[in-house]
Design a protein around this motif. Structure first.
Motif, mmCIF file in Angstrom:
data_model
loop_
_atom_site.group_PDB
_atom_site.id
_atom_site.type_symbol
_atom_site.label_atom_id
_atom_site.label_comp_id
_atom_site.label_asym_id
_atom_site.label_seq_id
_atom_site.Cartn_x
_atom_site.Cartn_y
_atom_site.Cartn_z
ATOM 1 N N ALA A 144 0.826 -1.211 0.000
ATOM 2 C CA ALA A 144 0.000 0.000 0.000
ATOM 3 C C ALA A 144 0.858 1.257 0.000
ATOM 4 O O ALA A 144 0.545 2.246 -0.663
ATOM 5 C CB ALA A 144 -0.940 0.003 1.207
ATOM 6 N N ASP A 184 -1.829 -2.421 -11.572
ATOM 7 C CA ASP A 184 -1.815 -1.362 -10.554
ATOM 8 C C ASP A 184 -1.192 -0.088 -11.112
ATOM 9 O O ASP A 184 -1.659 1.019 -10.832
ATOM 10 C CB ASP A 184 -1.051 -1.826 -9.315
ATOM 11 C CG ASP A 184 -1.853 -2.773 -8.447
ATOM 12 O OD1 ASP A 184 -3.084 -2.854 -8.626
ATOM 13 O OD2 ASP A 184 -1.256 -3.449 -7.581
ATOM 14 N N LYS A 220 -13.211 -4.356 -4.855
ATOM 15 C CA LYS A 220 -11.802 -4.746 -4.732
ATOM 16 C C LYS A 220 -10.888 -3.527 -4.684
ATOM 17 O O LYS A 220 -9.991 -3.439 -3.833
ATOM 18 C CB LYS A 220 -11.416 -5.643 -5.916
ATOM 19 C CG LYS A 220 -9.947 -6.022 -5.940
ATOM 20 C CD LYS A 220 -9.621 -6.825 -7.192
ATOM 21 C CE LYS A 220 -8.124 -7.123 -7.299
ATOM 22 N NZ LYS A 220 -7.802 -7.859 -8.548
ATOM 23 N N LYS A 224 -8.439 -1.890 -1.831
ATOM 24 C CA LYS A 224 -7.001 -1.733 -2.076
ATOM 25 C C LYS A 224 -6.528 -0.313 -1.795
ATOM 26 O O LYS A 224 -5.446 -0.093 -1.238
ATOM 27 C CB LYS A 224 -6.686 -2.104 -3.529
ATOM 28 C CG LYS A 224 -5.210 -1.970 -3.891
ATOM 29 C CD LYS A 224 -4.967 -2.222 -5.372
ATOM 30 C CE LYS A 224 -5.251 -3.643 -5.770
ATOM 31 N NZ LYS A 224 -4.863 -3.918 -7.186
ATOM 32 N N LYS A 229 -5.352 1.900 4.662
ATOM 33 C CA LYS A 229 -4.211 1.070 4.293
ATOM 34 C C LYS A 229 -2.879 1.750 4.601
ATOM 35 O O LYS A 229 -1.852 1.081 4.741
ATOM 36 C CB LYS A 229 -4.267 0.729 2.803
ATOM 37 C CG LYS A 229 -5.388 -0.225 2.410
ATOM 38 C CD LYS A 229 -5.051 -1.647 2.783
ATOM 39 C CE LYS A 229 -6.075 -2.614 2.221
ATOM 40 N NZ LYS A 229 -5.744 -4.027 2.524
#
Length: 261
Positions: A144, A184, A220, A224, A229
């Motif tokens: 993260a 990502d 999701k 993320k 995070k």
């Protein structure tokens, strides 16, 4: 306690390896006559945590063993990689430097930002071994936090009004070294561009996705990129995390509207 010794404890893993060499050189002109309070931007932890982090310097860990990233480690990594991106196109645009300073001010306040920028300018004079630095970050920093670094780097690249191909290539290379997947990378990159398929890229899906797949992708990605995070990095870095989270929400809302569900 001498300032150099204190900095070593506050930084933890980042004061070893290639990052430690860069910071040590950058601090050379700053530590003379300095006191502990002169370097608040490097982060602090209790002595037990500092001792534990010092014992891991120079070691390689699996993802399961990776320690939680401390603010000082993240901030130093950010300074070094920001320097790499700013110099990617062969010259340093003042708007990019101003963006870095502005971000420091918004995160740390004016006084602390001035200290951080002083260190950054000394880092910026060096030739950075990008691959070695990124591999050290990859081994020791949680996923993260690495995504947060990438988001910041795209912000720097866009600060002068455009992201050049050279800058994109440099950030893509950094992402690879950091162990960030292409999906990502594309998701975060899409947050800084305007195109018809950006919403799909942010959610890491294609236009062929069903409505149920869009909903699942949103859940999701919201998980993320949730600001919680990176809570361990401190409130200073919450704004960047919240921006990523907002982009996911906006992408989902756009697809809801387009698809009528």
């Amino acid at each position: 306690m001498g300032v150099t010794k204190w900095i070593g404890g506050a930084l933890g893993w980042a004061f070893g390896g290639p990052i430690g060499a860069i910071i040590g050189l950058a601090l050379g002109s700053l530590v003379d006559g300095a006191s502990k309070s002169d370097f608040p931007f490097l982060g602090q932890g209790d002595r037990k945590q500092d001792a534990s982090r010092q014992s891991t310097r120079g070691t390689f860990r699996s993802a399961q063993q990776r320690p939680q990233t401390q603010p000082g480690d993240f901030e130093v990594s950010l300074l070094i990689l920001a320097s790499v991106v700013i110099k990617a196109d062969g010259h340093q645009d003042q708007r990019e430097l101003d963006f870095v300073r502005q971000q420091f001010v918004s995160m740390y306040g004016k006084d602390r930002a001035n200290q951080a920028f002083s260190l950054f300018k000394n880092i910026n004079k060096q030739q950075i071994p990008t691959r070695q630095v990124c591999l050290q970050i990859k081994q020791m920093m949680d996923h993260a936090s690495r995504l947060q670094l990438l988001h910041f780097l795209f912000g720097i690249a866009r600060a002068d009004g455009m992201v050049t191909d050279t800058e994109v290539s440099q950030i893509y290379m950094i992402a690879g070294y950091l162990g960030i997947s292409s999906r990502d990378y594309d998701s975060i990159k899409a947050m800084f561009y305007n195109s018809s398929d950006n919403a799909y890229k942010i959610l890491e899906i294609t236009k062929a996705a069903t409505n149920d797949e869009v909903k699942a992708a949103y859940r999701k990605m919201a998980k993320k990129y949730h600001p919680d995070k990176v809570m361990h990095l401190g409130k200073e870095h919450q704004e960047g995390a919240e921006e990523k989270f907002r982009q996911v929400q906006l992408a989902y809302e756009q697809l809801q509207k387009e698809r009528g569900f």
